[in-house]
Scaffold this active site. Structure first.
Site, PDB file in Angstrom:
ATOM      1  N   GLU A  92       1.976  17.725 -22.328  1.00 50.43           N
ATOM      2  CA  GLU A  92       0.766  18.538 -22.496  1.00 50.43           C
ATOM      3  C   GLU A  92       1.063  20.040 -22.489  1.00 50.43           C
ATOM      4  O   GLU A  92       1.635  20.555 -21.527  1.00 50.43           O
ATOM      5  CB  GLU A  92      -0.226  18.212 -21.363  1.00 50.43           C
ATOM      6  CG  GLU A  92      -1.577  18.851 -21.566  1.00 50.43           C
ATOM      7  CD  GLU A  92      -2.619  18.371 -20.551  1.00 50.43           C
ATOM      8  OE1 GLU A  92      -2.354  17.400 -19.808  1.00 50.43           O
ATOM      9  OE2 GLU A  92      -3.697  18.986 -20.529  1.00 50.43           O
ATOM     10  N   LYS A 276      -7.168  15.125 -11.793  1.00 50.19           N
ATOM     11  CA  LYS A 276      -6.246  14.957 -12.928  1.00 50.19           C
ATOM     12  C   LYS A 276      -5.486  16.267 -13.138  1.00 50.19           C
ATOM     13  O   LYS A 276      -4.285  16.271 -13.425  1.00 50.19           O
ATOM     14  CB  LYS A 276      -7.021  14.541 -14.182  1.00 50.19           C
ATOM     15  CG  LYS A 276      -6.152  14.110 -15.353  1.00 50.19           C
ATOM     16  CD  LYS A 276      -5.698  15.266 -16.222  1.00 50.19           C
ATOM     17  CE  LYS A 276      -4.873  14.787 -17.408  1.00 50.19           C
ATOM     18  NZ  LYS A 276      -4.361  15.911 -18.203  1.00 50.19           N
ATOM     19  N   ASP A 292       8.481   6.939  -9.423  1.00 52.52           N
ATOM     20  CA  ASP A 292       7.458   6.006  -9.906  1.00 52.52           C
ATOM     21  C   ASP A 292       6.104   6.716  -9.941  1.00 52.52           C
ATOM     22  O   ASP A 292       5.446   6.871  -8.915  1.00 52.52           O
ATOM     23  CB  ASP A 292       7.445   4.806  -8.935  1.00 52.52           C
ATOM     24  CG  ASP A 292       6.429   3.749  -9.324  1.00 52.52           C
ATOM     25  OD1 ASP A 292       5.529   4.032 -10.141  1.00 52.52           O
ATOM     26  OD2 ASP A 292       6.528   2.628  -8.783  1.00 52.52           O
ATOM     27  N   HIS A 390      -5.057  27.063 -23.322  1.00 51.35           N
ATOM     28  CA  HIS A 390      -4.554  25.742 -23.707  1.00 51.35           C
ATOM     29  C   HIS A 390      -4.368  25.688 -25.223  1.00 51.35           C
ATOM     30  O   HIS A 390      -3.322  25.286 -25.717  1.00 51.35           O
ATOM     31  CB  HIS A 390      -5.550  24.680 -23.240  1.00 51.35           C
ATOM     32  CG  HIS A 390      -5.113  23.288 -23.547  1.00 51.35           C
ATOM     33  ND1 HIS A 390      -4.144  22.648 -22.827  1.00 51.35           N
ATOM     34  CD2 HIS A 390      -5.503  22.433 -24.505  1.00 51.35           C
ATOM     35  CE1 HIS A 390      -3.962  21.443 -23.324  1.00 51.35           C
ATOM     36  NE2 HIS A 390      -4.774  21.288 -24.350  1.00 51.35           N
TER      37      HIS A 390
HETATM   38  N1  COA Z   1       5.636  29.958 -21.525  1.00 50.58           N
HETATM   39  C1  COA Z   1       5.939  30.019 -20.224  1.00 50.58           C
HETATM   40  N2  COA Z   1       5.186  30.648 -19.303  1.00 50.58           N
HETATM   41  C2  COA Z   1       4.053  31.224 -19.742  1.00 50.58           C
HETATM   42  C3  COA Z   1       3.671  31.172 -21.094  1.00 50.58           C
HETATM   43  C4  COA Z   1       4.515  30.508 -21.998  1.00 50.58           C
HETATM   44  N3  COA Z   1       4.245  30.409 -23.295  1.00 50.58           N
HETATM   45  N4  COA Z   1       2.494  31.806 -21.219  1.00 50.58           N
HETATM   46  C5  COA Z   1       2.154  32.249 -20.004  1.00 50.58           C
HETATM   47  N5  COA Z   1       3.082  31.898 -19.096  1.00 50.58           N
HETATM   48  C6  COA Z   1       3.070  32.167 -17.649  1.00 50.58           C
HETATM   49  C7  COA Z   1       4.186  33.095 -17.234  1.00 50.58           C
HETATM   50  O1  COA Z   1       4.515  32.841 -15.881  1.00 50.58           O
HETATM   51  C8  COA Z   1       3.540  34.442 -17.364  1.00 50.58           C
HETATM   52  O2  COA Z   1       4.095  35.421 -16.538  1.00 50.58           O
HETATM   53  P1  COA Z   1       5.630  35.831 -16.650  1.00 50.58           P
HETATM   54  O3  COA Z   1       6.062  35.627 -18.069  1.00 50.58           O
HETATM   55  O4  COA Z   1       5.665  37.228 -16.178  1.00 50.58           O
HETATM   56  O5  COA Z   1       6.326  34.885 -15.690  1.00 50.58           O
HETATM   57  C9  COA Z   1       2.138  34.180 -16.899  1.00 50.58           C
HETATM   58  O6  COA Z   1       1.840  32.842 -17.344  1.00 50.58           O
HETATM   59  C10 COA Z   1       1.111  35.118 -17.476  1.00 50.58           C
HETATM   60  O7  COA Z   1       1.368  35.286 -18.854  1.00 50.58           O
HETATM   61  P2  COA Z   1       0.241  35.769 -19.881  1.00 50.58           P
HETATM   62  O8  COA Z   1       0.834  35.840 -21.251  1.00 50.58           O
HETATM   63  O9  COA Z   1      -0.412  36.994 -19.326  1.00 50.58           O
HETATM   64  O10 COA Z   1      -0.723  34.511 -19.814  1.00 50.58           O
HETATM   65  P3  COA Z   1      -2.242  34.371 -20.239  1.00 50.58           P
HETATM   66  O11 COA Z   1      -3.090  35.273 -19.441  1.00 50.58           O
HETATM   67  O12 COA Z   1      -2.336  34.436 -21.716  1.00 50.58           O
HETATM   68  O13 COA Z   1      -2.504  32.869 -19.751  1.00 50.58           O
HETATM   69  C11 COA Z   1      -2.108  30.526 -19.574  1.00 50.58           C
HETATM   70  C12 COA Z   1      -1.993  31.764 -20.470  1.00 50.58           C
HETATM   71  C13 COA Z   1      -1.853  29.294 -20.421  1.00 50.58           C
HETATM   72  C14 COA Z   1      -1.070  30.617 -18.467  1.00 50.58           C
HETATM   73  C15 COA Z   1      -3.537  30.516 -18.954  1.00 50.58           C
HETATM   74  O14 COA Z   1      -4.486  30.582 -19.984  1.00 50.58           O
HETATM   75  C16 COA Z   1      -3.819  29.314 -18.090  1.00 50.58           C
HETATM   76  O15 COA Z   1      -3.347  29.211 -16.981  1.00 50.58           O
HETATM   77  N6  COA Z   1      -4.646  28.390 -18.607  1.00 50.58           N
HETATM   78  C17 COA Z   1      -4.944  27.154 -17.938  1.00 50.58           C
HETATM   79  C18 COA Z   1      -4.048  26.102 -18.511  1.00 50.58           C
HETATM   80  C19 COA Z   1      -4.201  24.765 -17.832  1.00 50.58           C
HETATM   81  O16 COA Z   1      -4.724  24.663 -16.744  1.00 50.58           O
HETATM   82  N7  COA Z   1      -3.718  23.727 -18.523  1.00 50.58           N
HETATM   83  C20 COA Z   1      -3.738  22.387 -18.053  1.00 50.58           C
HETATM   84  C21 COA Z   1      -5.006  21.677 -18.310  1.00 50.58           C
HETATM   85  S1  COA Z   1      -5.669  21.834 -19.925  1.00 50.58           S
END
Ligand code: COA
Length: 439
Positions: A92, A276, A292, A390
């Site tokens: 995911e 979840k 597991d 996401h």
């Molecule tokens: N790969 C790895 N880490 C990532 C990333 C990527 N493509 N995008 C964001 N991150 C992490 C990193 O830790 C990053 O900080 P760092 O690079 O300094 O370590 C931190 O998130 C913030 O990055 P940023 O680009 O500012 O993120 P954002 O504000 O655009 O947020 C998500 C992107 C996806 C992290 C955020 O929208 C989120 O947490 N969404 C919820 C997702 C979720 O719960 N999914 C599961 C159920 S659907």
């Protein structure tokens, strides 16, 4: 640069690997491998699929091949003052990113703090055809020492490691659809094993003795996945300023997380999705370490319903200083020895990345990651919504489905994310445009 072929005891690492996301998979593997001193053989395991067919053939029946999942590494985790890199095998998008993001916020206030009970599992021995179930219970409890001794004859290695059967419980069901039943529980310290085989063997070993003592007939002899004596806990405290974004104040985000959890506490429809989300963080570690995941899922959900009503596994509150406080407490029957944990080369290498020394430490790390994941999902839900982050990461998937390859993938994904329109038909249009421009 690659590590040498010799492993070794882990010294302290820094899990704050900035810009890891911008590297190629091979360069990321090198960076992580250097931090945790992976050997060349261990690096090759990740680069080359990880599970030789001969090994796979020995693991289950009628093997026709192997099935791969991506394995990513969540960064930024500090747990009990020590940094960890977290291997996560999961299909995911946005799971690894969200866990890393919340761990980055949490480390500003010292990260996650954890604790756990001992690695105690239960086995059940079902006794039928007992005329006096309560009398049988009393007779069985009177023979407690002898039953424990009979169970412990079976596993000399476990005893030498300080584990073994510690106690018994006897439960009476006066009435079931199959008549009255007596159920004997063996309470077993399984040390660094998940423990299923250990306790199942013990349950089978004591069955004849229990039949003699109870005067009944033993049928089932197997562990319980309701591992309520093998609990791991995690806590995190985050100052509201840490949560602040350009669009939302920290207080507003903290309140939103608490309100989201409040619904999960009272409403099973929300609790299922909330939990979840917690398992989004935990299962990928369970899978990556060859454990597991069905056992972990079963334990999580029965624990969530232990009051008779299915509810949230976590709690979120705001403390007297206005800080957001999250806690998660749940069964965590994970092993470091035995089964795929021992035989699967990628599981061994994933454990090397984690650098945990006991099954209890692994359980605590898993629960900390579950709490981080929960916070990530609730933060997004309480603010911009889950789809923004996401879908922007899911866009790469959609680009591939539309036929993009190589550097086209990032270009198509970026265009879909920018337009907030992540659909395959749109991806095909963008891809056509990119290819037309190339010609
Ligand atoms: N790969 C790895 N880490 C990532 C990333 C990527 N493509 N995008 C964001 N991150 C992490 C990193 O830790 C990053 O900080 P760092 O690079 O300094 O370590 C931190 O998130 C913030 O990055 P940023 O680009 O500012 O993120 P954002 O504000 O655009 O947020 C998500 C992107 C996806 C992290 C955020 O929208 C989120 O947490 N969404 C919820 C997702 C979720 O719960 N999914 C599961 C159920 S659907």
């Amino acid at each position: 640069m690659t590590g040498n072929e010799k492993g070794g005891t882990r010294s302290a690492i820094n899990s704050r690997l900035e810009n890891l996301r911008n590297l190629s998979p091979a360069a990321r593997l090198d960076r992580v491998g250097d931090v945790v001193s992976l050997t060349d053989t261990e690096r090759n395991v990740f680069a080359g699929g990880g599970l030789p067919i001969a090994l796979a053939d020995g693991m289950i029946e009628n093997v026709i091949g192997t099935f791969e999942l991506p394995i990513g590494v969540a960064t930024n985790f500090t747990i009990n003052g020590r940094d960890y890199l977290i291997p996560m095998a999961v299909e995911e998008p946005s799971v690894v990113a969200a866990a890393s993001y919340m761990a980055r916020l949490a480390r500003k206030s010292g990260g996650f703090f954890t604790s756990s009970t001992g690695p105690i599992m239960r086995a059940q021995v079902q006794v039928l055809e007992v005329r006096d179930p309560h009398g049988a219970r009393a007779r069985i409890l009177k023979e407690r020492e002898a039953i424990i001794a009979a169970a412990n004859v079976k596993d000399k290695v476990l005893i030498s490691l300080g584990g073994g059967c510690r106690d018994i419980e006897v439960h009476v069901f006066d009435q079931t659809t199959a008549g009255p039943m007596v159920v004997v529980h063996l309470i077993v310290d399984v040390r660094d094993a998940m423990g299923a085989n250990t306790v199942n063997t013990m349950a089978e070993a004591v069955a004849p003795m229990i039949e003699t003592i109870s005067g009944g007939v033993v049928r089932l002899r197997i562990l319980s996945n309701f591992a309520d004596l093998r609990i791991a806990r995690a806590m995190v405290t985050v100052a509201s300023e840490t949560l602040q974004t350009d669009e939302y104040t920290g207080d507003r985000i903290a309140r939103g997380i608490v309100e989201a959890c409040a619904l999960a506490i009272v409403d099973p429809y929300r609790a299922a999705t909330h939990n979840k989300g917690i398992m989004n963080g935990i299962d990928p570690i369970v899978v990556a370490t060859g454990n597991d995941w069905r056992a972990i899922e079963a334990g999580a959900h029965v624990w969530a319903s232990r009051s008779g009503r299915y509810t949230s596994l976590s709690t979120w509150e705001i403390d007297a200083k206005g800080h957001l406080v999250g806690t998660l407490e749940m069964p965590m029957a994970l092993g470091l020895v035995g089964g795929a944990t021992k035989t699967h080369p990628a599981a061994r290498a994933a454990l090397k990345i984690l650098g945990v020394e006991s099954a209890q430490e692994l359980a605590e790390v898993a629960v900390a990651v579950g709490l981080s994941q929960n916070m990530g999902a609730l933060r997004a839900l309480a603010t911009e919504g889950i789809q923004r982050g996401h879908m922007s990461l899911h866009a790469r998937n959609i680009a591939i489905v539309a036929g993009a390859t190589g550097d086209e993938i990032e270009k198509v994904a970026a265009s879909l994310a920018a337009d907030h329109d992540v659909r395959v038909d749109r991806a095909k249009d963008v891809l056509e445009l990119i290819r037309a421009e190339k010609v």
